[in-house]
Every structure is written in C-alpha cells, then in structure tokens.
Motif scaffolding. Structure first.
Motif, PDB file in Angstrom:
ATOM      1  N   SER A  37     -10.885  20.541  -0.392  1.00 32.03           N
ATOM      2  CA  SER A  37      -9.706  19.699  -0.510  1.00 32.03           C
ATOM      3  C   SER A  37      -9.105  19.756  -1.908  1.00 32.03           C
ATOM      4  O   SER A  37      -7.994  19.316  -2.107  1.00 32.03           O
ATOM      5  CB  SER A  37     -10.064  18.265  -0.158  1.00 32.03           C
ATOM      6  OG  SER A  37     -11.182  17.856  -0.891  1.00 32.03           O
TER       7      SER A  37
ATOM      8  N   LEU B 222     -12.117  12.884   4.151  1.00 28.36           N
ATOM      9  CA  LEU B 222     -12.205  14.346   4.137  1.00 28.36           C
ATOM     10  C   LEU B 222     -11.814  14.897   2.766  1.00 28.36           C
ATOM     11  O   LEU B 222     -12.443  15.818   2.251  1.00 28.36           O
ATOM     12  CB  LEU B 222     -11.289  14.921   5.210  1.00 28.36           C
ATOM     13  CG  LEU B 222     -11.345  16.422   5.403  1.00 28.36           C
ATOM     14  CD1 LEU B 222     -12.671  16.834   5.995  1.00 28.36           C
ATOM     15  CD2 LEU B 222     -10.220  16.894   6.289  1.00 28.36           C
TER      16      LEU B 222
ATOM     17  N   MET C  86     -13.642  11.684   8.701  1.00 30.66           N
ATOM     18  CA  MET C  86     -12.503  12.236   9.424  1.00 30.66           C
ATOM     19  C   MET C  86     -12.726  12.164  10.932  1.00 30.66           C
ATOM     20  O   MET C  86     -11.861  11.717  11.682  1.00 30.66           O
ATOM     21  CB  MET C  86     -12.332  13.667   8.966  1.00 30.66           C
ATOM     22  CG  MET C  86     -11.745  14.578   9.965  1.00 30.66           C
ATOM     23  SD  MET C  86     -10.118  15.012   9.474  1.00 30.66           S
ATOM     24  CE  MET C  86      -9.729  16.137  10.779  1.00 30.66           C
TER      25      MET C  86
ATOM     26  N   THR D 200      -8.572  11.015   6.653  1.00 28.31           N
ATOM     27  CA  THR D 200      -8.128  12.065   5.722  1.00 28.31           C
ATOM     28  C   THR D 200      -8.610  11.787   4.315  1.00 28.31           C
ATOM     29  O   THR D 200      -8.972  12.717   3.599  1.00 28.31           O
ATOM     30  CB  THR D 200      -6.600  12.179   5.732  1.00 28.31           C
ATOM     31  OG1 THR D 200      -6.043  10.890   5.530  1.00 28.31           O
ATOM     32  CG2 THR D 200      -6.109  12.745   7.030  1.00 28.31           C
TER      33      THR D 200
ATOM     34  N   MET E  14     -16.875  14.430   5.068  1.00 24.16           N
ATOM     35  CA  MET E  14     -16.230  15.054   6.217  1.00 24.16           C
ATOM     36  C   MET E  14     -16.355  14.205   7.483  1.00 24.16           C
ATOM     37  O   MET E  14     -15.439  14.154   8.304  1.00 24.16           O
ATOM     38  CB  MET E  14     -16.863  16.419   6.442  1.00 24.16           C
ATOM     39  CG  MET E  14     -16.223  17.213   7.532  1.00 24.16           C
ATOM     40  SD  MET E  14     -16.883  18.859   7.617  1.00 24.16           S
ATOM     41  CE  MET E  14     -18.612  18.590   7.783  1.00 24.16           C
TER      42      MET E  14
ATOM     43  N   SER F 296      -5.220  19.441   1.179  1.00 21.98           N
ATOM     44  CA  SER F 296      -5.227  17.990   1.030  1.00 21.98           C
ATOM     45  C   SER F 296      -3.908  17.445   0.527  1.00 21.98           C
ATOM     46  O   SER F 296      -3.884  16.417  -0.128  1.00 21.98           O
ATOM     47  CB  SER F 296      -6.342  17.564   0.101  1.00 21.98           C
ATOM     48  OG  SER F 296      -6.162  18.161  -1.135  1.00 21.98           O
TER      49      SER F 296
ATOM     50  N   GLN G 146     -21.253  13.940  14.061  1.00 28.46           N
ATOM     51  CA  GLN G 146     -19.839  13.563  14.032  1.00 28.46           C
ATOM     52  C   GLN G 146     -19.283  13.372  15.432  1.00 28.46           C
ATOM     53  O   GLN G 146     -18.081  13.466  15.639  1.00 28.46           O
ATOM     54  CB  GLN G 146     -19.048  14.627  13.272  1.00 28.46           C
ATOM     55  CG  GLN G 146     -19.462  14.688  11.821  1.00 28.46           C
ATOM     56  CD  GLN G 146     -18.907  15.882  11.113  1.00 28.46           C
ATOM     57  OE1 GLN G 146     -18.465  16.836  11.739  1.00 28.46           O
ATOM     58  NE2 GLN G 146     -18.907  15.842   9.792  1.00 28.46           N
TER      59      GLN G 146
END
Lengths: 413, 407
Positions: free
Chosen positions: B254, A142, A150, A139, A147, A40, B45
């Motif tokens: 992340s 995410l 994204m 981003t 998620m 990230s 998604q």
C-alpha cells in the motif's frame, strides 16, 4: 523551489492542462508520483510528493482523473431524472447524495414528505453510513497492512448491499430518494432482514475493535499521525468524522436536524486529538450510534404514504390510471415533460459518512435544474491532506489518506 | 565402475544426491507452503482460498508458476541490465543454500555407508546460516537499485536498513544457544537437546514445587524452556529477515506499490517469490532446530527412520502457520518504529540475555530451571519496556454530546 511554485510556473509556461513536474537534481529530493494508479490512493487520486528520504516535504493532490461531468449532466435531466445522476457522485454514500439533492428540490417546491417517507430515508441513510464506514474500515486496515480487516469489512458490507438490493433493486446507485419521498415502499419482510443486520453488527464491531483498537502496531501507526487542529478543521472546512476527530463538535443531524433526526436520540462522538487514531475511534463510535439509530427508526416506522402523492409531482399509481382520466393526463405530462420547479435557488445539506454533503440547486422555472452544485465532503476534506502529510513519512501519508477516506467519485463529480 | 567410485569418492556422490534431494524437496515444499498459506489465510479471512486446480486447489501454485514462466521477460528501459538479472537469483539462491545446515533427521545407514540427514554438518553451521541470510540482502538492494525506478529504490533503501539491523539481533540471539550447546554445529545443537530435562533438585524441600519439578522428567530437553528470550528475539528478527508481515516494509504494497520488485515480472518475479517462501521455511526450520529440538521426538518401532523426519516437518509446519497467522493479524510497522524496535530494544535485549546466559551457564545441573526463571523475568521486563512506549500511554475515548432527541 517547492512543488507548488514549480507547478504554478510550469502551468504558466506550458499553458493550463500541461501539468509537468520539474526536477532539479541539485535539490537532492525525490519527486514521486503516487497515483493515479496506486494500491492505496482509493481510486484515482494522484499525489505529487517531494520526498527527502522517506520524509514527505510536500504533497500536492492532483484530481480530475474520475471527472465525469455529473453536475453538468444534471442540467440535461428532468428534476426527477437528475436523482439517477447525483447518486453516482459519492458512490459509497448514494443515499446521501440523493437525499441532499431531493431535500433541496423539495425546498424549492415547498413539498412535504410524508412521515413514512422521512423514516425510510433516515433508515437508508444510517444503513448507508454503516456500509460506507465498513469500506473505510476495510481499506484503512489494508492500507496499513492489516489485510484481514479488509475482508471482515467487506463481508459485513455484503449484508447491507443485499438489503439495498431488496429495497431498491440495486446494490449501488439506487436512485431511491426522490423529490417528494422515496421511490417505493419497503418490501415485505424488511424488518427481519434489517433486524438481522443490526443484531449482527454490534458483535462484529467488537470484533474489529479487538483486532485493531489496542494493537500496539496499530497505535504506533495512527497515534499522533496526521494531526489536524480544530482551527485547521474550520479553516479547511473539514466536516464529518475528520472534523469531529479534531474537536469540531458539529454534526448536521444534531445541529441542523433534517428528516426525522430531531425525533431520535443519539450521541455524536467527538475527539480532540485530531490524529488518525482519533478518526478511527470516532468512526467506530459512529458505527455503533448508527446501529442504535437504525433500531430506533425501525421501532418508530409509521404507516402511511411513503411519498407525497401530489399528482403534479408524482406519477399516479397504476390502479388510478385505469379509471381516472386526470391520472392519465398527469402521467403523460410527467413522463414526457416532467414537472417544473419555481425559479429560485436552494441549498440543503445532509451529514454524509464523510461530512456535510450539500446540494445547491438553481431553477429557472423549467423542467430541469439550471444548475446543480454539490458540496462534496471528500473534495473539501481532501484539501487538508497536504497540511496533515507534510513532515511525516510516506507510511504516515498512507494512514492519513485512509483516515480522510476520500471517494474520488465525489471529489471529481 | 568401482574405480570411478573410488576416484571421486562415495562422499561426493552422497553429497550430490543430498543436494539434489534437498533442492527438489524445497521446490515442492514451496509450492505446498504457498498453498498452505493461501488456504490458512483464506480461512482466517472467511474466504475459500484456492479451490480450482487439483484437489483442494493444491495445484494452484503450480499453475501460477507455469503462468509466470511463460510470461514475457520484460525489463524496464532504465534498468541496469546485469544487476537487474542478477538480483532475483541473489535473492533466492542464498535462501536455498541456507538449508545445507538444517538437519532434518538422524543418521541413516545403507550397509556400510552412514548418511546424516543434513546437507552438510559444518562445525560453523550457525555462522554459515547467518552468512547466507546476509547475502540475501544483496538481491533486494540490487533489485531496488537496478530497476531504475523510484518505488523500487525506496523499497531497496528500506530493506538495506531493515535487513542489516535485524541481521545483528538475529546473530546475537544465537550466541546464547552456542553457549548452552557448546557448539556452532546445528547437528550437535540438536543432539544437545535430546532426552528430557531430567531430575531437577533445585526445588527439593519445597512441598508443591518439588512435586511439580518431578514432572520435568517428562519434558523434552529443548532449548526453548531455558532460552525463550533468545527465541523471541530470534523469531522477531527472523520475520524481519524474511520481509514478512508485519515487517514487510520493503515490499509494502500500500505504500511502495510492490517495493523492490515493482518492476519485476514473469520468471524473475517468481524467483523473488520463491526466495521469500524458501526463506520462511528456512527460518521456521532453524527455529525448530535451535529451540525445539530439531528432529527430536518419540520414535516408534515401525519405520523408525521416518519418525524424526515427521517430527521435524510437523514442527516446521507449526512455525509456517505462525508466519501466516501473523500476516493475517498484524498491521505493518512504520519504518522508523522498525529501526527503533531493532536497535533500541532487540539488540540491547539480546546483549543482556547473552550476559545472563553466560553467567547462569556456569551453574550446575539445574541451569535449565534457573534459565527458565530468568527468562520469565526477562520477558516480563521486555514486555514492559516495549509496552512502555510513551506514545501509547494516552488512551483517548471520544467524548460525546447527546442529541436532544425525545426518545
């Protein structure tokens, strides 16, 4: 000993370039490298963190991992050719890079861009803002664990990239805005494609908002996190959505209109909280404004030349060259040598998705830029990162990086 | 032959066969669950998901597993050799062991031998389930510590705090179930949920409610009706126990790269992966067992032994779907907020609900209805409390200054 001191000392000890972390076990704090390869850090940003548990005591960004010498590269190009170099800086806002550079060169040349050229530039610039904010949306979602954001963001970005390809021939690094106008006219059927994009987008932005805006976890992660005051925003030179989220009511499109922004009506979203959530809201509102702007530009798009037809600057059309000796001579001169720009310097700035993107051009009267410096908003905004991250948790740091939305191509140039 | 059989006992052989069947079924289930998750989340998604290997990409997980199996067995230099090797095993084995007390169906008869479709009908089944859940922590903590690296250590620290906190609320949320069912055995808990809610006299004399309450005769007597607060707490804690989104902090990609399993690769990583998915199935299966009547469901005359299994599987799949859905929707919680939710909201709520249940449980036949009413009130209060966090109250909307455009 803070990281800053230790870094300065080690650099002094070992010479420039030898960046070595020092670790003092008695400190009980963990020093950890976040990046340059980390999921990230948005590219190759490296952060040297000093952690106490999960609390960030100090944060020192280390940049340069994507340094490609683009500014220096410009000096070896012709004035026209340098466009293809600057477009690679902030690779999520290629149109804005080209635009700032072209505006600066036009200032030195005293060159007028025909209205249609200006409108096309504005159109691409606003679409570019949308597609860049879509990457930010994806981003940052995410990074904070959402998620799906994204995939939604990149799904819509694909529409824009298709349109760019249709107009410029490329999905990124277009080299489309050139000094004097744009490289080529909009293709047949651009209205339909553009219209389909702007009619889809408002609904999609609603979808994004329904996913995150009132999500309690999202609010907890973003509200009151990474606060920057208005004074700090001014002090750090932070511009763009970050500055506006901190209450700095400054938008070049409105306050120093370039191209045709003076003829368009739009709102500039401003928030006063200065936290990650405010930046989220400002960017979301900006996306809606950009959709409105694209609609206005589409309505007002004039007919006529899309670039200045001055034969000393622009190669003549192919049809001219079959019947005009002058056209052949001009073409030969422009291709082999390029045009010269009067000695002097000029600065022009545009409002890129990340803030004030300015190009400072120095000419020595030759056919290539003597110096081409770009004030990239990612670079300037990034220096506020440490002040926003200190005292927060690691998770907050991630949220802050995502909200600053740095593009390392622009930071390192 | 029969002498040997007498010596070791039929029970032993049955137990052995059951263990093998459960183990094999679990591995197969994991493969399917991973595929299921990837397909479902891809659909959410707007992607395609696995589509290359086997019909609908069904063999993708198998291919991934084979790839992981043949990878180099890499261990970082600074790692603690034994703990590093032990951690993945510790992460997976308790999750599989937990299935010993999950009843997937009633009793099967093979001639004289009666075989219960449960690994082992312990009279302390719930305690056993909790114990296995607690063991799971060791795998993650050891992995974080033994890797000799910083990100895994942070992940390990996070998971220590997270799993221990949520273990508490998970355990507390099961106390009301034990109170209502009067047993800690999972089989008896399922049996206590058989049938329908039955005649309800609570609303007699009230015109419309009387009609409505006559419908209770058709509603299965699952604990979810009366114990939904316990279920809410159980499920939230269960997600936290499995380290799944939105509580996937120990492996927050992340933030901590991959958290506790950053330094793991190949088959060791596969074990962590397997453990996580088995745990997801385990929590789903336990939710079904404790709150949704387990294998309970209408049984049709043909293949009557199969229907309980089918109902159990369908209910479990529904919960796995819920896990996937949450992962696709929710951002990740922050560490301190996670602790806040666990200690300041879930545990007090669970304690309060134990009290409510204990008091109401002494009432007569209409306790189901009463609990439902109490539960609705309780959920309202809980929702109010959670939403009432002062940090969320100031909703801002950006002010705008209009540009001086001509249009």
């Amino acid at each position: 000993m803070s990281i800053a001191e230790s870094v300065i000392r080690t650099i002094e000890d070992k010479g420039a370039g030898a960046f070595v972390e020092s670790y003092d076990p008695a400190e009980q704090n963990m020093i950890i490298n976040m990046g340059p390869v980390h999921p990230s850090t948005h590219g190759v940003l490296r952060l040297v963190l000093e952690l106490s548990g999960e609390t960030v005591l100090d944060c020192r960004p280390v940049i340069g991992y994507l340094h490609t010498g683009i500014e220096k590269e410009c000096e070896d190009q012709t004035w026209r050719g340098a466009v293809t170099a600057v477009t690679r800086m902030d690779y999520l806002a290629p149109f804005h890079n080209e635009q700032a550079y072209s505006l600066a060169v036009e200032k030195l040349l005293g060159l007028e861009v025909p209205p249609r050229g200006k409108y096309i530039r504005t159109l691409m610039s606003e679409l570019g803002r949308l597609s860049s904010h879509l990457v930010w949306f994806g981003t940052s979602g995410l990074d904070m664990g959402a998620m799906s954001a994204m995939f939604y963001g990149f799904r819509e970005r694909e529409l824009f990239l298709d349109f760019y390809e249709m107009v410029t021939g490329l999905r990124m690094n277009h080299g489309f805005n050139i000094p004097g106008g744009v490289w080529q006219d909009l293709p047949e059927g651009w209205e339909e494609v553009c219209d389909s994009i702007v009619s889809i987008m408002p609904g999609r932005i609603d979808d994004y908002e329904s996913l995150l805006t009132e999500n309690p976890i999202w609010l907890e992660r973003t509200k009151g996190v990474g606060i920057m005051s208005t004074e700090d925003a001014v002090r750090f030179g932070a511009t763009g959505p970050i500055g506006r989220a901190a209450g700095l009511d400054w938008d070049l499109r409105r306050d120093m209109p370039y191209e045709v922004y003076g003829e368009l009506s739009f709102d500039v979203p401003v928030a006063s909280e200065g936290d990650v959530y405010a930046r989220y809201q400002v960017r979301m509102a900006e996306m809606r404004e950009s959709v409105k702007l694209v609609r206005q530009v589409m309505e007002k798009m004039p007919e006529g030349d899309y670039k200045n037809m001055d034969p000393k600057i622009m190669p003549p059309p192919r049809s001219e060259m079959n019947r005009s000796m002058e056209a052949v001579i001009h073409h030969f001169k422009l291709v082999t040598q390029g045009y010269t720009v009067p000695a002097g310097d000029a600065y022009a700035a545009v409002e890129s998705p990340r803030g004030e993107l300015g190009a400072y051009i120095v000419s020595d009267g030759g056919t290539a830029p003597y110096r081409c410096h770009v004030r990239d908003p990612s670079f300037i905004n990034l220096q506020s990162l440490a002040s926003m991250a200190k005292g927060g948790l690691v998770a907050d740091l991630i949220a802050v990086i995502a909200s600053v939305d740095p593009v390392m191509g622009g930071v390192d140039r | 032959m029969s002498a040997i059989l007498d010596f070791i006992g039929v029970g032993f052989i049955v137990a052995l066969v059951k263990a093998l069947v459960v183990f094999a079924a679990l591995l197969l289930t994991t493969i399917l669950v991973v595929w299921f998750e990837r397909k479902v989340i891809a659909d959410m998604q707007s992607r395609v998901g696995p589509s290359r290997w086997g019909p609908f990409g069904l063999l993708q997980t198998l291919a991934d597993g084979i790839k992981l199996f043949f990878k180099e067995d890499f261990r970082p230099q600074g790692a603690d050799k034994w703990a590093y090797a032990l951690a993945p095993v510790l992460a997976m084995v308790p999750a599989i062991l937990g299935f010993a007390v999950v009843p997937v169906g009633g009793v099967l008869g093979f001639g004289d031998t009666k075989v219960g479709l449960v690994g082992s009908d312990l009279n302390v089944g719930i305690l056993y389930f909790l114990a296995m859940g607690s063991l799971n922590v060791y795998g993650i903590v050891l992995a974080g510590w033994a890797s000799g690296s910083k990100y895994p250590l942070l992940g390990g620290i996070r998971s220590t705090a997270q799993l221990i906190s949520y273990e508490t609320s998970l355990g507390l949320s099961l106390v009301p179930i034990a109170l209502v069912a009067g047993s800690l055995s999972t089989v008896q808990i399922v049996q206590a949920q058989a049938g329908t809610v039955g005649n309800v006299t609570f609303f007699d004399g009230i015109p419309i409610l009387e009609q409505v309450s006559s419908l209770f005769k058709f509603i299965p007597n699952w604990f979810i009706w009366s114990q939904w607060p316990a279920f809410a707490i159980f499920f939230i804690s269960g997600i936290a126990e499995t380290n799944r989104a939105p509580f996937d902090l120990p492996e927050a990609e992340s933030e901590l790269v991959a958290g506790y399993h950053t330094e793991y690769s190949g088959i060791r990583f596969a074990l962590f992966f397997l453990g996580e998915y088995v745990h997801v199935v385990l929590i789903s299966a336990m939710a079904v067992t404790l709150f949704f009547g387990g294998w309970d469901g209408p049984i049709f005359p043909f293949l009557s032994w199969l229907w309980p299994l089918i109902w159990f599987t369908l209910k479990t799949i529904a919960f796995v779907y819920l896990f996937v859905w949450l992962r696709a929707t929710m951002p990740r919680l922050r560490y301190d907020r996670l602790m806040w939710l666990g200690w300041k909201r879930l545990i007090p709520a669970a304690l309060l609900w134990i009290m409510v249940t204990a008091v109401v449980n002494t009432a007569g036949i209409d306790r189901g209805v009463r609990l439902a009413v109490f539960g609705a009130l309780f959920l309202l209060v809980l929702g109010f409390v959670i939403r009432g966090d002062p940090r969320q109250k100031t909703a801002v909307s950006p002010q705008r200054r209009v540009s001086s455009g001509t249009a």
